[in-house]
Design an enzyme around this catalytic site. Structure first.
Site, short mmCIF file in Angstrom:
data_model
loop_
_atom_site.label_atom_id
_atom_site.label_comp_id
_atom_site.label_asym_id
_atom_site.label_seq_id
_atom_site.Cartn_x
_atom_site.Cartn_y
_atom_site.Cartn_z
N ASP A 62 29.20 4.35 7.43
CA ASP A 62 29.63 3.08 7.59
C ASP A 62 28.91 2.34 6.36
OD1 ASP A 62 29.70 0.73 8.33
OD2 ASP A 62 28.54 0.50 10.07
N LYS A 102 29.71 -5.43 -1.29
CA LYS A 102 30.76 -5.05 -0.43
C LYS A 102 31.94 -6.32 -0.60
CE LYS A 102 32.54 -3.21 3.90
NZ LYS A 102 32.26 -3.08 5.37
N GLU A 121 37.11 0.18 10.38
CA GLU A 121 35.84 -0.10 11.28
C GLU A 121 36.41 -0.24 12.73
OE1 GLU A 121 33.91 -3.47 9.28
OE2 GLU A 121 33.45 -1.94 7.43
N ASP A 169 33.14 -7.71 16.82
CA ASP A 169 32.28 -7.14 15.70
C ASP A 169 31.62 -8.37 15.06
OD1 ASP A 169 30.73 -6.27 13.35
OD2 ASP A 169 32.35 -4.93 12.79
#
Lengths: 159, 622
Positions: free
Chosen positions: B10, B71, B185, B213
């Site tokens: 992850d 990211k 994800e 999330d």
């Protein structure tokens, strides 16, 4: 106090045993310091937790204490230079001084934040007193470092 | 033959996590400092390159050479509005520059030995990510007893487009990993959850699951359908700048206002005070997830021995974060709308990300859906565990349990795809959230008299105005017979295959000739660039290895010197010459080590041998 399972510290207080993969007959390691009776009696509250607070505060103090001499040394250098009124430091020396000051202020700031994180209920007067002293120690030192920082800045501008 | 291993990674915005399938379950691998997650952070110091926890510590001290939040840059152009916005907002305190249209990080490094001068080096987001992936790879190798680990599954946000996915794969290649699959994800979370789930509810089919999330910096919602033959992503939504940081910011603002009110002091100009307050807020936030009320005191906060004592109840905490919390719920609602589903159709709600631990969030979800969210998985680790499960399925290891629950994944297109037509309008051919593989055909006509060729600009995105979306490719079809406008026609077919590759087929209906393109993105690195980056990574690794060898030699020397000194202090007679001799020799060595922390391995080893000789001359066995 720390709980360890499978070599890692368990940090999530709300995790279920299932999600951590703890099964029957799993081994969990509890690590912490044992509190002696004499130590407890020295505190105001007579509570074992206060001993824990105290030991955390003292550990932080032990880490910050050695910085005192390093700051004093830099202050001596500053004074010497002001008396001589002459040539300043070369570039490499300046960089070293700057790095040293940055390092010291960072360590002190971290110590201060760690001290803020030591939770002392109002009945823990011994621990609170000690924490207060340590905070003052760190803050005074930080102020001195700030003073030195502006001096280092001036030096750099001279070049 | 040794059993092949495959890991699940992850790769997060703030934290990353690695897991492996073992003994019939996904196991999170603990890194070298005992953490179950690793900060996605790389720092360049004078002497070495630090990754993970060690790098995160450098963040405050060397903000310009500590790279984080990378990211948000992955697979984006330099002129991408998000890149520009993050740059202006100070999301990246380090230097981000434009290199051939792509953002790169510029780091100033000081050379210790070769030339005593500063040297600037540039890194692409792929290279920085590769460093983090490399660290996770090493972590996994150490855990799995040095077996080389190459195969992996890496997770990406569901909204990542082709370019961003390819950038992630490139990063893995640079790190020496082979990517079996880039997994969404939410799908990974469902997988970690679905395996448990299907065990408990055998026989039940077609469950809809909502993945909520809520992490440190981002918020994502996805709706999944878990059927008898697999998991399909139905819809995704979210806000890339909503997370735990915002909650902290709300708290700091609240306390600052209180301080202003009660003490008539504005502390915002004092960075040290703000930092202490911010730090306290993070602690208060965590405490309030389990306690109803908490207080904190900051000694000598105002100077002159005046302390700051503050109290916060959960009710106040919920009040000051009301708009942030409600925003998550409204995004959830609009995502359900996207999936064309009613909230009653959702069978389960799964929580991911640290901020989903906040009781108010859980309560809001419960009130809205009429059922409690599932809390049986650790929200920080669930995505990595799902990736590990998928990895084990793909390389076919594990026991019958995972064969039984083997899942076929149906992915969806993350964004709409279409063609720019007259007036800069977007003619969408494949709507977002369409399950793949998919194929659609649309007919276009010429827009002016005697037009002999048509240029098709292919865009990806949700905006009505085509140029506001991302241009993914451009192709021209010619050979039309000159005629009046609208008389000549072309058929355009968009096709996305199972692995997500987009091909576009154009057919000239005048001549019946066809033209076909596969979408190759200019933003992605070329093969040659990737190769160069692999080489650079190898150089870095060699440098790191050398540094480590030197350091280990230094530690060995230090350890030996201490051992000898301790022996001399404890075991030898006070007056003996050997004691004084040994102490003198060890002190000399230790002083030297203090002033020479970065010498070559041979130098340290030589000094150690010398010391051993000295010990020998006293006929002592240590």
């Amino acid at each position: 106090m720390k709980l360890q399972y499978n070599g890692g510290n368990l940090k999530d207080d709300q995790a279920t045993l299932e999600s951590l993969g703890i099964l029957p007959y799993s081994v969990i390691v509890v690590s912490g310091d044992q509190v002696l009776n004499e130590q407890v009696q020295q505190t105001a509250s007579g509570n074992e937790e206060e001993v824990g607070c105290l030991s955390r505060i003292r550990k932080i103090m032990a880490e910050s204490q050695p910085l005192l001499s390093r700051v004093s040394y830099l202050e001596q250098q500053q004074q010497q230079q002001q008396q001589q009124q002459g040539d300043g430091m070369d570039a490499a020396q300046q960089q070293a001084t700057k790095d040293e000051l940055l390092y010291i202020s960072e360590v002190l700031m971290r110590a201060l934040l760690a001290l803020d994180g030591v939770e002392c209920p109002s009945s823990f007067t011994t621990a609170r007193q000690e924490r207060r002293q340590t905070v003052h120690f760190c803050q005074d030192l930080l102020d001195r470092v700030d003073g030195l920082k502006s001096w280092a800045q001036q030096q750099q501008q001279k070049l | 033959m040794a059993k092949e291993n495959a890991i699940g990674i992850d790769l997060g915005t703030t934290y990353s996590c690695v897991a492996v399938w073992e003994n019939g379950r996904a196991e999170v691998i603990i890194n070298s400092v005992g953490g179950r997650t690793t900060p996605s952070c790389v720092a360049f110091t004078k002497t070495e390159r630090l990754i993970g926890n060690a790098a995160a510590v450098e963040l405050a001290r060397h903000p310009k050479s500590t790279i984080h939040n990378i990211k948000r840059m992955m697979g984006r152009a330099y002129n991408d509005p998000l890149v520009q916005e993050n740059k202006e907002n100070g999301m990246w305190p380090f230097m981000v520059v434009n290199k051939n249209g792509s953002p790169v990080v510029r780091v100033t490094m000081e050379q210790q030995h070769q030339q005593q001068q500063q040297q600037q080096q540039e890194f692409s987001p792929e290279e920085i990510s590769a460093m983090i992936l490399g660290y996770l790879k090493t972590t996994a190798e150490e855990y799995l007893q040095q077996r080389p680990v190459e195969n992996c599954v890496i997770t990406v946000p569901a909204y990542f487009n082709h370019v961003q996915r390819t950038a992630t794969t490139d990063a893995a290649i640079i790190a020496g990993l082979h990517v079996l699959e880039t997994l969404n994800e939410p799908t990974a979370a469902a997988l970690a959850y679905g395996v448990d789930y299907q065990h408990r509810n055998k026989g039940k089919t077609n469950n809809h699951v909502l993945i909520f999330d809520f992490g440190g910096g981002t918020f994502d919602v996805s709706v999944l359908k878990i059927g008898p033959d697999g998991i399909a992503v139905q819809a995704t939504g979210g806000d890339s700048k909503l997370g735990g940081e915002d909650i902290n910011q709300n708290m700091v603002a609240h306390f600052m206002q209180q301080i202003q009110h009660h003490h008539d002091v504005d502390i915002s100009s004092n960075p040290k005070s703000v930092q202490r307050l911010r730090d306290a807020c993070e602690r208060v936030k965590r405490t309030l997830s389990s306690a109803m009320q908490t207080n904190f005191d900051l000694i000598n906060f105002f100077g002159n021995d005046k302390d700051l004592t503050m109290e916060l109840t959960r009710a106040t905490f919920d009040y000051i974060n009301k708009s942030t919390f409600e925003k998550t719920l409204s995004i959830t609602k609009s995502t359900l709308l996207d999936a064309a589903m009613d909230k009653s159709e959702i069978n389960d709600i799964l929580l991911v990300g640290g901020s989903s631990r906040i009781p108010k969030i859980r309560q809001l979800i419960q009130d809205y859906f009429g059922k409690a969210p599932n809390q049986s998985v650790n929200p920080d680790e669930v995505v990595a565990c799902g990736a590990a499960i998928q990895a084990s399925i793909l390389i076919n290891i594990g026991d019958p349990i995972d064969l039984e629950t083997r899942l076929v994944l149906h992915e969806v297109t993350p964004l709409s795809l279409g063609v720019r037509i007259i007036g800069d309008a977007m003619c969408t051919q494949i709507k977002r959230n369409t399950p793949i593989p998919t194929k659609t055909t649309q007919r276009y006509r010429t827009t002016s008299d005697n037009q002999v060729s048509i240029q098709f600009d292919i865009y990806q995105g949700e905006r009505e105005q085509a140029s506001e979306n991302t241009l993914v490719g451009s192709v021209t079809l010619d050979g039309f017979h000159p005629s009046r406008r609208g008389r000549s026609m072309a058929d355009v077919t968009f096709e996305i295959n199972a692995s997500g590759l987009l091909t576009i087929q154009l057919k000239n209906l005048d001549t019946q000739t066809t033209n076909e393109i596969a979408i190759n993105n200019t933003q992605n690195l070329s093969k040659k660039q990737v190769k160069t980056m692999i080489e650079t990574a190898a150089i870095f690794k060699a440098r790191d290895d050398l540094f480590r060898k030197n350091r280990d030699a230094r530690f060995a020397l230090e350890a030996y010197a201490y051992k000898v000194r301790d022996f001399a202090m404890d075991e030898l007679m006070e007056t003996s010459t050997s004691k004084q001799g040994l102490i003198r020799a060890t002190t000399k060595v230790m002083d030297w080590v203090q002033s020479h922390p970065n010498e070559a391995k041979a130098e340290y080893e030589g000094r150690k041998r010398n010391l051993e000789q000295v010990v020998k001359t006293y006929h002592i066995n240590i």
